[in-house]
Design an enzyme around this catalytic site. Sequence first.
Site, PDB file in Angstrom:
ATOM      1  N   ILE A  46     -27.681 -42.772  42.372  1.00 59.47           N
ATOM      2  CA  ILE A  46     -28.799 -43.015  43.277  1.00 59.47           C
ATOM      3  C   ILE A  46     -29.818 -41.893  43.148  1.00 59.47           C
ATOM      4  CG2 ILE A  46     -27.606 -41.901  45.198  1.00 59.47           C
ATOM      5  CD1 ILE A  46     -29.034 -43.986  47.016  1.00 59.47           C
ATOM      6  N   CYS A  47     -31.094 -42.249  43.288  1.00 64.76           N
ATOM      7  CA  CYS A  47     -32.171 -41.268  43.396  1.00 64.76           C
ATOM      8  C   CYS A  47     -33.128 -41.795  44.461  1.00 64.76           C
ATOM      9  CB  CYS A  47     -32.845 -41.033  42.047  1.00 64.76           C
ATOM     10  SG  CYS A  47     -33.694 -42.472  41.372  1.00 64.76           S
ATOM     11  N   GLN A  48     -34.371 -41.381  44.435  1.00 66.32           N
ATOM     12  CA  GLN A  48     -35.292 -41.829  45.474  1.00 66.32           C
ATOM     13  C   GLN A  48     -35.679 -43.293  45.315  1.00 66.32           C
ATOM     14  OE1 GLN A  48     -35.877 -39.688  47.981  1.00 66.32           O
ATOM     15  NE2 GLN A  48     -36.833 -41.353  49.100  1.00 66.32           N
TER      16      GLN A  48
END
Length: 182
Positions: free
Chosen positions: A56-58
Amino acid sequence: MRSLVAANPDVLVVDVRTPAEFGTAHIPGALNLPLEQVDAHLRRIVADAGGSMVLICQSGGRAARAREALEGAGLTDVAVLDGGMNAWMAAGAPVTRGKQRWSLERQVRLTAGGIVLASVVAGAWVPAATVVAGLVGAGLTVAALTDTCAMGMLLARLPYNRRGGTDLDAVIARLRRNPVES
């Protein structure tokens, strides 16, 4: 993703954002392993990782790059959370919140916008200064076409974004043991 974790509690949630972004808000039980650490320690991560992994990232771009690197190095059970933290929070999913800081994407917008504005204003006295605005525009175009951002990678290295840094040895140990927190 909530259903994936519920169905398989051994799934690791690995957040590849900067430590500052992670500290602002993250999925409970997630590990923070910034993208630059994934790239720098790829072989070690692949050798020690066990089980399924959700990155996951932004918004999904950095997580997709991390997945490509991990899969290219031989890790097979890796997924990316579509829409990243933006989608997770929009869905009202649980989040652990900390000190609020600007996201890397917001920092890029401020930096790029500030450089363009300053070069256009400076262009009133030194017309050649507007070339800088054109270079920033070209850089943003390349960033969009390649889904990479050199400015973001540079900003990620600033001390502001490294506060509360990641202890790589501790993260690798958790990857190896495969624990899940609720």
